[in-house]
Design a protein around this motif. Sequence first.
Motif, PDB file in Angstrom:
ATOM      1  N   PRO A 180       0.618  -1.075  -0.284  1.00  0.00           N
ATOM      2  CA  PRO A 180      -0.060   0.044   0.346  1.00  0.00           C
ATOM      3  C   PRO A 180       1.203   1.690   0.321  1.00  0.00           C
ATOM      4  O   PRO A 180       1.497   1.353   0.714  1.00  0.00           O
ATOM      5  N   MET A 181       0.328   2.351  -1.264  1.00  0.00           N
ATOM      6  CA  MET A 181       1.761   3.437  -0.931  1.00  0.00           C
ATOM      7  C   MET A 181       0.387   5.108  -0.753  1.00  0.00           C
ATOM      8  O   MET A 181      -0.730   4.421  -1.476  1.00  0.00           O
ATOM      9  N   ASP A 182       0.978   5.440   0.152  1.00  0.00           N
ATOM     10  CA  ASP A 182       0.892   7.093   0.352  1.00  0.00           C
ATOM     11  C   ASP A 182       2.177   7.567   0.090  1.00  0.00           C
ATOM     12  O   ASP A 182       3.167   7.340  -0.161  1.00  0.00           O
ATOM     13  N   ASP A 183       1.457   9.265   0.311  1.00  0.00           N
ATOM     14  CA  ASP A 183       2.975  10.218   0.083  1.00  0.00           C
ATOM     15  C   ASP A 183       4.270   9.954   1.618  1.00  0.00           C
ATOM     16  O   ASP A 183       4.329  10.713   1.812  1.00  0.00           O
ATOM     17  N   SER A 184       3.460   8.600   2.081  1.00  0.00           N
ATOM     18  CA  SER A 184       4.732   9.061   3.136  1.00  0.00           C
ATOM     19  C   SER A 184       6.447   8.043   3.059  1.00  0.00           C
ATOM     20  O   SER A 184       6.742   7.543   2.302  1.00  0.00           O
ATOM     21  N   GLU A 185       6.770   8.586   3.728  1.00  0.00           N
ATOM     22  CA  GLU A 185       8.562   7.759   3.910  1.00  0.00           C
ATOM     23  C   GLU A 185       8.154   6.482   4.473  1.00  0.00           C
ATOM     24  O   GLU A 185       9.198   5.780   4.033  1.00  0.00           O
TER      25      GLU A 185
ATOM     26  N   ALA B 242       6.228   4.225   3.617  1.00  0.00           N
ATOM     27  CA  ALA B 242       5.236   3.606   2.701  1.00  0.00           C
ATOM     28  C   ALA B 242       6.447   3.687   1.736  1.00  0.00           C
ATOM     29  O   ALA B 242       6.912   2.807   1.200  1.00  0.00           O
ATOM     30  N   ARG B 243       7.329   4.525   1.473  1.00  0.00           N
ATOM     31  CA  ARG B 243       8.590   4.495   0.302  1.00  0.00           C
ATOM     32  C   ARG B 243       9.546   3.035   1.356  1.00  0.00           C
ATOM     33  O   ARG B 243       9.867   2.203   0.177  1.00  0.00           O
ATOM     34  N   ALA B 244       9.267   3.148   2.151  1.00  0.00           N
ATOM     35  CA  ALA B 244       9.794   2.340   2.773  1.00  0.00           C
ATOM     36  C   ALA B 244       9.861   0.952   2.988  1.00  0.00           C
ATOM     37  O   ALA B 244      10.846  -0.169   2.607  1.00  0.00           O
TER      38      ALA B 244
ATOM     39  N   ILE C  63       1.528  -8.693   2.001  1.00  0.00           N
ATOM     40  CA  ILE C  63       1.658  -7.612   1.988  1.00  0.00           C
ATOM     41  C   ILE C  63       2.715  -6.923   3.206  1.00  0.00           C
ATOM     42  O   ILE C  63       3.076  -7.864   4.266  1.00  0.00           O
ATOM     43  N   VAL C  64       4.179  -5.692   2.632  1.00  0.00           N
ATOM     44  CA  VAL C  64       4.343  -5.126   3.196  1.00  0.00           C
ATOM     45  C   VAL C  64       4.084  -3.767   3.425  1.00  0.00           C
ATOM     46  O   VAL C  64       3.898  -3.390   2.223  1.00  0.00           O
ATOM     47  N   MET C  65       4.304  -3.236   4.088  1.00  0.00           N
ATOM     48  CA  MET C  65       3.133  -1.736   4.781  1.00  0.00           C
ATOM     49  C   MET C  65       4.012  -0.571   5.346  1.00  0.00           C
ATOM     50  O   MET C  65       4.374  -1.519   6.482  1.00  0.00           O
ATOM     51  N   GLY C  66       4.761   0.336   5.539  1.00  0.00           N
ATOM     52  CA  GLY C  66       4.774   0.885   6.663  1.00  0.00           C
ATOM     53  C   GLY C  66       4.115   1.807   7.425  1.00  0.00           C
ATOM     54  O   GLY C  66       2.613   0.939   7.642  1.00  0.00           O
ATOM     55  N   SER C  67       4.552   1.650   8.277  1.00  0.00           N
ATOM     56  CA  SER C  67       3.732   1.914   9.895  1.00  0.00           C
ATOM     57  C   SER C  67       3.778   3.638   9.930  1.00  0.00           C
ATOM     58  O   SER C  67       4.741   3.780   9.000  1.00  0.00           O
ATOM     59  N   GLU C  68       3.167   4.283  10.747  1.00  0.00           N
ATOM     60  CA  GLU C  68       2.949   5.549  10.258  1.00  0.00           C
ATOM     61  C   GLU C  68       4.006   6.282  11.407  1.00  0.00           C
ATOM     62  O   GLU C  68       4.498   5.678  12.422  1.00  0.00           O
ATOM     63  N   GLY C  69       4.896   7.518  11.074  1.00  0.00           N
ATOM     64  CA  GLY C  69       6.164   7.480  11.524  1.00  0.00           C
ATOM     65  C   GLY C  69       5.861   8.748  13.007  1.00  0.00           C
ATOM     66  O   GLY C  69       4.959   9.168  12.846  1.00  0.00           O
ATOM     67  N   ARG C  70       6.329   7.991  14.093  1.00  0.00           N
ATOM     68  CA  ARG C  70       6.094   8.601  15.415  1.00  0.00           C
ATOM     69  C   ARG C  70       6.941   8.791  16.484  1.00  0.00           C
ATOM     70  O   ARG C  70       8.405   7.829  16.090  1.00  0.00           O
ATOM     71  N   SER C  71       6.654   8.799  17.618  1.00  0.00           N
ATOM     72  CA  SER C  71       7.594   8.763  18.199  1.00  0.00           C
ATOM     73  C   SER C  71       7.423   8.706  19.856  1.00  0.00           C
ATOM     74  O   SER C  71       6.101   9.195  19.507  1.00  0.00           O
ATOM     75  N   GLY C  72       8.481   9.262  20.740  1.00  0.00           N
ATOM     76  CA  GLY C  72       7.900   8.846  21.799  1.00  0.00           C
ATOM     77  C   GLY C  72       7.200   7.393  22.241  1.00  0.00           C
ATOM     78  O   GLY C  72       7.569   5.962  21.104  1.00  0.00           O
ATOM     79  N   VAL C  73       6.433   7.969  23.532  1.00  0.00           N
ATOM     80  CA  VAL C  73       5.868   6.855  23.366  1.00  0.00           C
ATOM     81  C   VAL C  73       4.835   5.812  22.214  1.00  0.00           C
ATOM     82  O   VAL C  73       4.815   4.860  22.308  1.00  0.00           O
ATOM     83  N   SER C  74       3.884   6.428  21.724  1.00  0.00           N
ATOM     84  CA  SER C  74       3.417   6.452  20.250  1.00  0.00           C
ATOM     85  C   SER C  74       4.301   5.651  19.549  1.00  0.00           C
ATOM     86  O   SER C  74       3.601   5.132  18.830  1.00  0.00           O
ATOM     87  N   ARG C  75       5.974   5.796  19.660  1.00  0.00           N
ATOM     88  CA  ARG C  75       6.619   5.036  18.546  1.00  0.00           C
ATOM     89  C   ARG C  75       6.345   3.484  19.344  1.00  0.00           C
ATOM     90  O   ARG C  75       6.069   2.742  17.510  1.00  0.00           O
ATOM     91  N   MET C  76       5.961   2.587  19.916  1.00  0.00           N
ATOM     92  CA  MET C  76       5.683   1.840  19.849  1.00  0.00           C
ATOM     93  C   MET C  76       4.348   1.017  18.681  1.00  0.00           C
ATOM     94  O   MET C  76       3.936  -0.136  19.599  1.00  0.00           O
TER      95      MET C  76
ATOM     96  N   VAL D 200      -4.349   2.192  10.185  1.00  0.00           N
ATOM     97  CA  VAL D 200      -4.315   1.761   9.291  1.00  0.00           C
ATOM     98  C   VAL D 200      -3.615  -0.252   8.707  1.00  0.00           C
ATOM     99  O   VAL D 200      -4.050  -1.108   8.869  1.00  0.00           O
ATOM    100  N   ALA D 201      -2.278   0.501   9.582  1.00  0.00           N
ATOM    101  CA  ALA D 201      -1.503  -0.659   9.893  1.00  0.00           C
ATOM    102  C   ALA D 201      -1.656  -1.442  10.459  1.00  0.00           C
ATOM    103  O   ALA D 201      -1.726  -2.712  10.743  1.00  0.00           O
ATOM    104  N   GLU D 202      -2.368  -1.098  12.200  1.00  0.00           N
ATOM    105  CA  GLU D 202      -2.913  -2.648  13.181  1.00  0.00           C
ATOM    106  C   GLU D 202      -4.579  -2.797  12.433  1.00  0.00           C
ATOM    107  O   GLU D 202      -4.396  -4.547  12.427  1.00  0.00           O
ATOM    108  N   ALA D 203      -4.768  -1.921  11.702  1.00  0.00           N
ATOM    109  CA  ALA D 203      -5.925  -2.606  11.047  1.00  0.00           C
ATOM    110  C   ALA D 203      -5.755  -4.024  10.152  1.00  0.00           C
ATOM    111  O   ALA D 203      -6.416  -5.098  10.145  1.00  0.00           O
ATOM    112  N   VAL D 204      -5.117  -3.681   9.418  1.00  0.00           N
ATOM    113  CA  VAL D 204      -4.565  -4.500   7.936  1.00  0.00           C
ATOM    114  C   VAL D 204      -3.543  -5.720   8.846  1.00  0.00           C
ATOM    115  O   VAL D 204      -4.234  -6.728   8.786  1.00  0.00           O
ATOM    116  N   THR D 205      -3.169  -5.721   9.601  1.00  0.00           N
ATOM    117  CA  THR D 205      -2.415  -6.643  10.217  1.00  0.00           C
ATOM    118  C   THR D 205      -3.092  -7.631  11.294  1.00  0.00           C
ATOM    119  O   THR D 205      -3.041  -8.512  10.904  1.00  0.00           O
TER     120      THR D 205
END
Length: 137
Positions: free
Chosen positions: A8-13, A15-17, A103-116, A121-126
């Motif tokens: 799945p592809m959007d404009d995020s880094e 997704a490119r990764a 499926i190979v997909m990116g997770s949303e970029g987050r920082s801190g505790v929420s990074r875990m 979308v990734a969670e629902a698909v998984t």
Amino acid sequence: MTRQLLVPMDDSETARAALEHALSVFPNDEVTVVHVVDELEAGYGGRPPMTDSGGTDADEPNFFADVREIAAEHDRRVETAVVEGTSAEAILEYVDANDVDGIVMGSEGRSGVSRMLLGSVAEAVTRQASVPVTIVP
């Protein structure tokens, strides 16, 4: 045996990764990149609906140009598709309708505790996918 992978592809880094990961880790598998257009978001000032060729009805630059460039860097070709609907549901419907093996997909970029935590979308698909899902940070 060649497997069919969906990225799945959007404009995020991330997704490119995910695309980079799929092309380099699975060199013998076929890769399809899918972009989901949410009609509700497009109707409320978001991105206009896209054509099958990857451009939009508003003549924006080809959304899949980066995808083809990344594939070329890996000396690979990828198929592309545009589907309509809400992201997770549309991805899962595409998987079920198109004989996808993973499926190979990116997770949303987050920082801190929420990074875990995965993005919604990734969670629902998984959680709901009928095939293995690889999440790339």
